[in-house]
Design an enzyme around this catalytic site. Structure first.
Site, PDB file in Angstrom:
ATOM      1  N   ARG A  16      53.563  71.481  23.872  1.00  0.00           N
ATOM      2  CA  ARG A  16      53.230  70.808  22.597  1.00  0.00           C
ATOM      3  C   ARG A  16      54.298  69.793  22.193  1.00  0.00           C
ATOM      4  O   ARG A  16      53.997  68.793  21.546  1.00  0.00           O
ATOM      5  CB  ARG A  16      53.035  71.853  21.491  1.00  0.00           C
ATOM      6  N   ILE A  73      49.213  66.185  14.046  1.00  0.00           N
ATOM      7  CA  ILE A  73      48.892  67.123  15.120  1.00  0.00           C
ATOM      8  C   ILE A  73      48.625  68.453  14.428  1.00  0.00           C
ATOM      9  O   ILE A  73      49.427  68.922  13.620  1.00  0.00           O
ATOM     10  CB  ILE A  73      50.030  67.228  16.169  1.00  0.00           C
ATOM     11  N   SER A  74      47.449  69.028  14.682  1.00  0.00           N
ATOM     12  CA  SER A  74      47.008  70.193  13.920  1.00  0.00           C
ATOM     13  C   SER A  74      47.928  71.391  14.118  1.00  0.00           C
ATOM     14  O   SER A  74      48.593  71.524  15.153  1.00  0.00           O
ATOM     15  CB  SER A  74      45.588  70.588  14.319  1.00  0.00           C
ATOM     16  N   GLN A  75      47.913  72.256  13.122  1.00  0.00           N
ATOM     17  CA  GLN A  75      48.629  73.523  13.205  1.00  0.00           C
ATOM     18  C   GLN A  75      48.080  74.315  14.400  1.00  0.00           C
ATOM     19  O   GLN A  75      46.861  74.393  14.592  1.00  0.00           O
ATOM     20  CB  GLN A  75      48.380  74.291  11.903  1.00  0.00           C
ATOM     21  N   PRO A  76      48.946  74.892  15.228  1.00  0.00           N
ATOM     22  CA  PRO A  76      48.458  75.655  16.390  1.00  0.00           C
ATOM     23  C   PRO A  76      47.431  76.730  16.025  1.00  0.00           C
ATOM     24  O   PRO A  76      46.451  76.925  16.762  1.00  0.00           O
ATOM     25  CB  PRO A  76      49.737  76.261  16.972  1.00  0.00           C
TER      26      PRO A  76
END
Length: 213
Positions: free
Chosen positions: A37, A63-66
């Site tokens: 990531r 970038i989205s939260q995992p």
């Protein structure tokens, strides 16, 4: 930028966080444990790459939260060789997760800056979607329909009808719906005009924008 033992260790810690938060799909967890990531983020954010948070990227996007990536992917129930349409490529991180699961991915991005950057960057990491399109996600990609799954990675004020129409019978649409705060929705196509809808709590996404370029 190398992928070090430290990065791998931090990824495993992130996977453990996601397990604690209720993610159960082994293939999804394995994908998140494998994808670097930190490569998807600006170098200034390296220390934050494996924290379960969203972070800014180019063109006022994130970038989205995992956890969000894992949650949406789990709802999509991806199987190998599934044909998946992704609306909102963004950094390409969600795209990479889908590709790690063995999906055939068609992805659309409407931000020119991000489209140019990510379409060049993903293949450098070895991730190759079937098709990478610069265009309006509200319209989907009818020429490649029908899809086993469609995933929308931005907040939609409503559910675009073209996306529902491009699902196979048995196909799944995962989409966050709402203005400031979104409710995660899952639609499962049961027949030509019949859809089963499920709701899964509140999330926050950047807005899904119509094509203004």
């Amino acid at each position: 930028m190398n992928d070090t033992f430290r990065h791998k260790g931090l990824r495993q810690q992130l996977v453990n966080v996601l397990i604690d938060k209720g993610i159960k799909n082994e293939a999804v967890l394995k994908a998140i444990g494998k994808i670097p990531r930190h490569r998807f983020m600006d170098s200034g954010f390296l220390d934050h790459a494996y924290v379960d948070k969203a972070f800014p990227i180019a063109a006022d996007q994130t970038i989205s939260q995992p956890y969000t990536v894992a949650f949406q992917t789990e709802l999509l129930n991806v199987k190998r060789e599934d044909k998946i349409l992704e609306i909102g490529t963004g950094s390409g991180y969600q795209t990479a997760v889908l590709l790690e699961l063995g999906a055939r991915v068609y992805t659309i991005e409407r931000q020119k800056e991000l489209f140019k950057k990510t379409s060049k960057f993903l293949p450098e990491l070895g991730y190759r979607p079937k098709s990478f399109i610069f265009g309006d996600g509200y319209k989907g990609l009818p020429q490649e329909a029908p899809y086993d799954g469609i995933i929308v990675t931005a907040g939609a004020p409503f559910v675009p009808k073209p996306l529902l129409s491009q699902l196979k019978v048995g196909g799944r649409l995962v989409i966050p719906v709402g203005e400031d705060v979104q409710i995660m929705n899952l639609f499962i196509r049961k027949g030509p005009k019949e859809f089963e809808q499920h709701e899964f709590g509140e999330f926050r996404f950047v807005p899904l924008l119509e094509d203004k370029n």
